[in-house]
Each structure stands twice: as C-alpha cells, then as structure tokens.
Write a protein that holds these residues in place. Structure first.
Motif, PDB file in Angstrom:
ATOM      1  N   ALA A  48     101.910  24.995 106.683  1.00 52.60           N
ATOM      2  CA  ALA A  48     102.198  26.169 105.857  1.00 52.60           C
ATOM      3  C   ALA A  48     102.830  25.710 104.561  1.00 52.60           C
ATOM      4  O   ALA A  48     103.942  26.100 104.197  1.00 52.60           O
ATOM      5  CB  ALA A  48     103.105  27.146 106.598  1.00 52.60           C
ATOM      6  N   GLU A  49     102.110  24.831 103.860  1.00 54.24           N
ATOM      7  CA  GLU A  49     102.543  24.314 102.570  1.00 54.24           C
ATOM      8  C   GLU A  49     101.459  24.607 101.545  1.00 54.24           C
ATOM      9  O   GLU A  49     100.308  24.841 101.895  1.00 54.24           O
ATOM     10  CB  GLU A  49     102.806  22.806 102.633  1.00 54.24           C
ATOM     11  CG  GLU A  49     103.876  22.404 103.632  1.00 54.24           C
ATOM     12  CD  GLU A  49     105.264  22.870 103.245  1.00 54.24           C
ATOM     13  OE1 GLU A  49     105.475  23.113 102.039  1.00 54.24           O
ATOM     14  OE2 GLU A  49     106.125  22.995 104.130  1.00 54.24           O
ATOM     15  N   PHE A  50     101.828  24.582 100.284  1.00 53.52           N
ATOM     16  CA  PHE A  50     100.874  24.871  99.207  1.00 53.52           C
ATOM     17  C   PHE A  50     100.845  23.666  98.274  1.00 53.52           C
ATOM     18  O   PHE A  50     101.684  23.522  97.393  1.00 53.52           O
ATOM     19  CB  PHE A  50     101.311  26.126  98.449  1.00 53.52           C
ATOM     20  CG  PHE A  50     100.262  26.715  97.537  1.00 53.52           C
ATOM     21  CD1 PHE A  50      99.426  25.916  96.763  1.00 53.52           C
ATOM     22  CD2 PHE A  50     100.114  28.090  97.451  1.00 53.52           C
ATOM     23  CE1 PHE A  50      98.478  26.457  95.926  1.00 53.52           C
ATOM     24  CE2 PHE A  50      99.171  28.663  96.609  1.00 53.52           C
ATOM     25  CZ  PHE A  50      98.351  27.846  95.850  1.00 53.52           C
ATOM     26  N   THR A  58     103.111  20.925  94.086  1.00 61.15           N
ATOM     27  CA  THR A  58     103.182  22.073  94.981  1.00 61.15           C
ATOM     28  C   THR A  58     103.397  23.361  94.198  1.00 61.15           C
ATOM     29  O   THR A  58     103.930  23.348  93.086  1.00 61.15           O
ATOM     30  CB  THR A  58     104.330  21.919  95.988  1.00 61.15           C
ATOM     31  OG1 THR A  58     105.586  21.932  95.291  1.00 61.15           O
ATOM     32  CG2 THR A  58     104.194  20.625  96.783  1.00 61.15           C
ATOM     33  N   GLN A  85      96.189  26.452 104.696  1.00 63.12           N
ATOM     34  CA  GLN A  85      97.564  26.004 104.480  1.00 63.12           C
ATOM     35  C   GLN A  85      98.236  26.713 103.307  1.00 63.12           C
ATOM     36  O   GLN A  85      99.402  27.121 103.410  1.00 63.12           O
ATOM     37  CB  GLN A  85      97.592  24.482 104.264  1.00 63.12           C
ATOM     38  CG  GLN A  85      97.331  23.662 105.522  1.00 63.12           C
ATOM     39  CD  GLN A  85      95.882  23.272 105.705  1.00 63.12           C
ATOM     40  OE1 GLN A  85      94.991  23.877 105.108  1.00 63.12           O
ATOM     41  NE2 GLN A  85      95.609  22.266 106.538  1.00 63.12           N
ATOM     42  N   CYS A  86      97.514  26.870 102.204  1.00 65.44           N
ATOM     43  CA  CYS A  86      98.128  27.462 101.009  1.00 65.44           C
ATOM     44  C   CYS A  86      98.418  28.950 101.218  1.00 65.44           C
ATOM     45  O   CYS A  86      99.513  29.440 100.915  1.00 65.44           O
ATOM     46  CB  CYS A  86      97.218  27.273  99.802  1.00 65.44           C
ATOM     47  SG  CYS A  86      96.940  25.559  99.333  1.00 65.44           S
ATOM     48  N   ARG A  88      98.797  30.429 103.984  1.00 71.40           N
ATOM     49  CA  ARG A  88      99.831  30.558 105.019  1.00 71.40           C
ATOM     50  C   ARG A  88     101.228  30.333 104.427  1.00 71.40           C
ATOM     51  O   ARG A  88     102.194  30.959 104.864  1.00 71.40           O
ATOM     52  CB  ARG A  88      99.542  29.569 106.151  1.00 71.40           C
ATOM     53  CG  ARG A  88     100.312  29.868 107.444  1.00 71.40           C
ATOM     54  CD  ARG A  88      99.855  28.973 108.580  1.00 71.40           C
ATOM     55  NE  ARG A  88      98.462  29.241 108.927  1.00 71.40           N
ATOM     56  CZ  ARG A  88      97.443  28.435 108.624  1.00 71.40           C
ATOM     57  NH1 ARG A  88      97.664  27.304 107.946  1.00 71.40           N
ATOM     58  NH2 ARG A  88      96.218  28.752 108.954  1.00 71.40           N
ATOM     59  N   TRP A  89     101.330  29.436 103.445  1.00 69.86           N
ATOM     60  CA  TRP A  89     102.617  29.253 102.774  1.00 69.86           C
ATOM     61  C   TRP A  89     103.041  30.541 102.086  1.00 69.86           C
ATOM     62  O   TRP A  89     104.208  30.938 102.148  1.00 69.86           O
ATOM     63  CB  TRP A  89     102.524  28.122 101.750  1.00 69.86           C
ATOM     64  CG  TRP A  89     103.789  27.897 100.981  1.00 69.86           C
ATOM     65  CD1 TRP A  89     104.863  27.138 101.364  1.00 69.86           C
ATOM     66  CD2 TRP A  89     104.127  28.444  99.693  1.00 69.86           C
ATOM     67  NE1 TRP A  89     105.846  27.172 100.402  1.00 69.86           N
ATOM     68  CE2 TRP A  89     105.430  27.971  99.365  1.00 69.86           C
ATOM     69  CE3 TRP A  89     103.471  29.273  98.794  1.00 69.86           C
ATOM     70  CZ2 TRP A  89     106.063  28.304  98.170  1.00 69.86           C
ATOM     71  CZ3 TRP A  89     104.101  29.608  97.608  1.00 69.86           C
ATOM     72  CH2 TRP A  89     105.384  29.131  97.305  1.00 69.86           C
ATOM     73  N   GLN A  93     106.357  32.998 102.699  1.00 70.29           N
ATOM     74  CA  GLN A  93     107.307  33.413 101.659  1.00 70.29           C
ATOM     75  C   GLN A  93     107.515  34.924 101.639  1.00 70.29           C
ATOM     76  O   GLN A  93     108.283  35.437 100.822  1.00 70.29           O
ATOM     77  CB  GLN A  93     106.816  32.963 100.278  1.00 70.29           C
ATOM     78  CG  GLN A  93     106.491  31.493 100.156  1.00 70.29           C
ATOM     79  CD  GLN A  93     107.593  30.599 100.653  1.00 70.29           C
ATOM     80  OE1 GLN A  93     108.721  30.655 100.167  1.00 70.29           O
ATOM     81  NE2 GLN A  93     107.272  29.760 101.642  1.00 70.29           N
ATOM     82  N   THR A 118     102.234  28.322 114.005  1.00 72.54           N
ATOM     83  CA  THR A 118     103.279  28.576 113.013  1.00 72.54           C
ATOM     84  C   THR A 118     103.847  29.989 113.068  1.00 72.54           C
ATOM     85  O   THR A 118     104.957  30.223 112.594  1.00 72.54           O
ATOM     86  CB  THR A 118     102.739  28.351 111.578  1.00 72.54           C
ATOM     87  OG1 THR A 118     101.682  29.289 111.324  1.00 72.54           O
ATOM     88  CG2 THR A 118     102.222  26.917 111.423  1.00 72.54           C
TER      89      THR A 118
END
Length: 293
Positions: A48-50, A58, A85-86, A88-89, A93, A118
């Motif tokens: 869960a990263e962008f 990032t 992933q993006c 999900r980030w 937030q 996650t």
C-alpha cells in the motif's frame, strides 16, 4: 518461461503494431509475468505504497496529485493499476472513491490478494486504456504509474480517453520511460551509455513467438509526441518531472540503476489539467463513474 519466471522473449523485432495486437500481446504477457513481477518488485513497490518510478519518487514526498485535503474529496482513477499498490495507498490515506483498472486479469488477482492482507480494498476492473469503460467527466484525478501508457500505439488516443473521463478542473498525471532512453540499449551499466538507435524511430519494440505474433509490445513516443497528445486532448500541461537518481539507492530494475541514473534521466512524469468550462459556456456536468454496458 525462463529461469526468472518471465515469459521467454522469443524473437525481437522493431515494427508497427496496431491497437488490437498491442492489447492482445499485453494481456498475454502480463498474465504470464504477473507472478514473477510481483515476486521481484513487490517489496520495492510495497502493498500500500505509491511509488512513481524506479528512482523511488513517492507520492507522499512529491504530492503530484494535489494536497491531502483535496484528495480526500476526489474521485480518482488509476490507469494500469497492476496489483493496485498506488490506489491502495490512497485508500489508506482515507480517500474513499478510488478505482483502478488493468488489462491483466492475473495482476488484478494479485490486487485482490493484497487487499485481503492489508484491509485496504481497491475497487478494480479489467479494461483497456485505449477504450475506458467509464462515463464522461467521471473523475477528479486520473493517474498512472508506468501503467498502460507505454504499451499503447497511439499517445493521442490514450490521452484523449483519459481527458474524456476527467472533469473540468481535474488533473492527469502519468509516468513513463523517459523518451530519451529509447536511443540507448536497455542496459543499466556502462554499456548502456552508447546511442544505438534513432530517438525518432517510433516503431515498437516487439517480442514475437515462432509464428510471428507479438507476445510483448512496448511503444516509443517522443517528448514532443506526449506534449502534442496532451494538447490535442484539450488538456493544459502544467509540469514535467524528471526524477534524479537518489543517493543510497543501489537497486537495479531492468535498464534503471545508479550507474546511468545519476547521469541521464530514466523517467518522465507529465502533469496536466483539463480547463474549467467558463460560466455560461455549456459543457457536460461531472457524472458518476459507471461501466458501459
């Protein structure tokens, strides 16, 4: 499959490839490569990263999509989401309305797997960036982190579709291989500094099977092609970011790595907006994000 788990490259050619063949090859290759890709790059990308690019820029640091308060109220579309992933980030937030799509069903299966691990689920559908299954003016933000845009033959068509689903005042941000890299071999070391083909040769890089059918296709568009495509789509270019290779990052990803990355750019990130319609000038009202029948 080769020893790394990726589809065998087969015979390499440089030729013209149309939209249908590109989509067919992309779906086939990414369905076959998704497991190996997520195993190799999953830790770098995070669940869960962008991450915008192999240089490690990032969204948390760059804020190319806008400020946190703006995003919380936005409807957002990720083009070519891969395993999500993006997007999900963004969900992590607190952004409620995020949708992703990808051509590869296997990539979307990985997205569902990561969702479960996650607790931040990303709504995702299977679709082609060349014909988006969403209503006009459906989204406040459309973005893509190396998803779909490098794999379509017409930059104009893909950008026009992205602009169509973007509301007036909305923002499009996408990252692609820096076009200058097409003049160099796909080699992250010293041998990758030798120009061996024309920057202006727009024929696609194609890997073919024994029958001559494309099994992997990547398209080259120059900086000018992207800029003109943005303008033709009715968008206004606001920025072009060329991330520098950061100190301390020694990771090699295909043709990206610290040797070349510290001297020539590897990624281009384009940021554009759809102009607002002046009062009294007409235009469509923003609609809901709905699938076409």
């Amino acid at each position: 499959m080769n020893d790394d788990g990726y589809p065998d490259p087969g015979r390499v050619a440089r030729r013209t490839v149309d939209a249908e063949e590109s989509a067919r090859a992309g779906r086939r290759w990414w369905d076959g490569a998704a497991d190996a890709y997520q195993a190799e790059h999953g830790d770098f990308l995070g669940d869960a990263e962008f991450v915008w690019c192999p240089e490690g820029l990032t969204e948390a640091g760059a804020r190319l999509l806008g400020g946190p308060e703006d995003l919380l109220r936005a409807r957002i579309l990720e083009v070519g989401c891969g395993a999500g992933q993006c997007g999900r980030w963004l969900r992590a937030q607190g952004v409620r309305e995020v949708v992703g799509f990808d051509l590869s069903f296997r990539q979307l299966q990985h997205s569902r797997r990561i969702d479960a691990g996650t607790g931040h689920a990303l709504a995702a559908v299977q679709a082609d960036a060349q014909r988006l299954p969403f209503a006009d003016s459906a989204f406040d933000v459309v973005f893509s982190s190396f998803g779909a845009f490098p794999f379509v033959p017409s930059a104009d068509d893909a950008l026009a579709e992205a602009a169509r689903v973007l509301r007036p005042g909305g923002r499009l941000v996408f990252s692609v291989t820096h076009p200058v890299r097409w003049s160099f071999p796909d080699d992250p070391g010293e041998d990758g500094f030798t120009v061996n083909q024309s920057y202006f040769d727009r024929r696609a890089y194609v890997e073919e099977d024994d029958g001559g059918d494309a099994v992997y296709v990547e398209h080259h568009h120059t900086v000018g092609d992207w800029v003109r495509g943005i303008a033709r789509a009715g968008l206004v270019l606001r920025d072009m970011v060329e991330p520098e290779w950061p100190e301390g990052l020694d990771r090699v990803w295909g043709g990206w790595g610290p040797v070349r990355g510290r001297l020539i750019p590897g990624t281009a990130i384009f940021s554009a907006v759809r102009p607002r319609v002046p009062d009294g000038a007409g235009g469509r009202r923003p609609g809901a994000a709905v699938l076409r029948p």
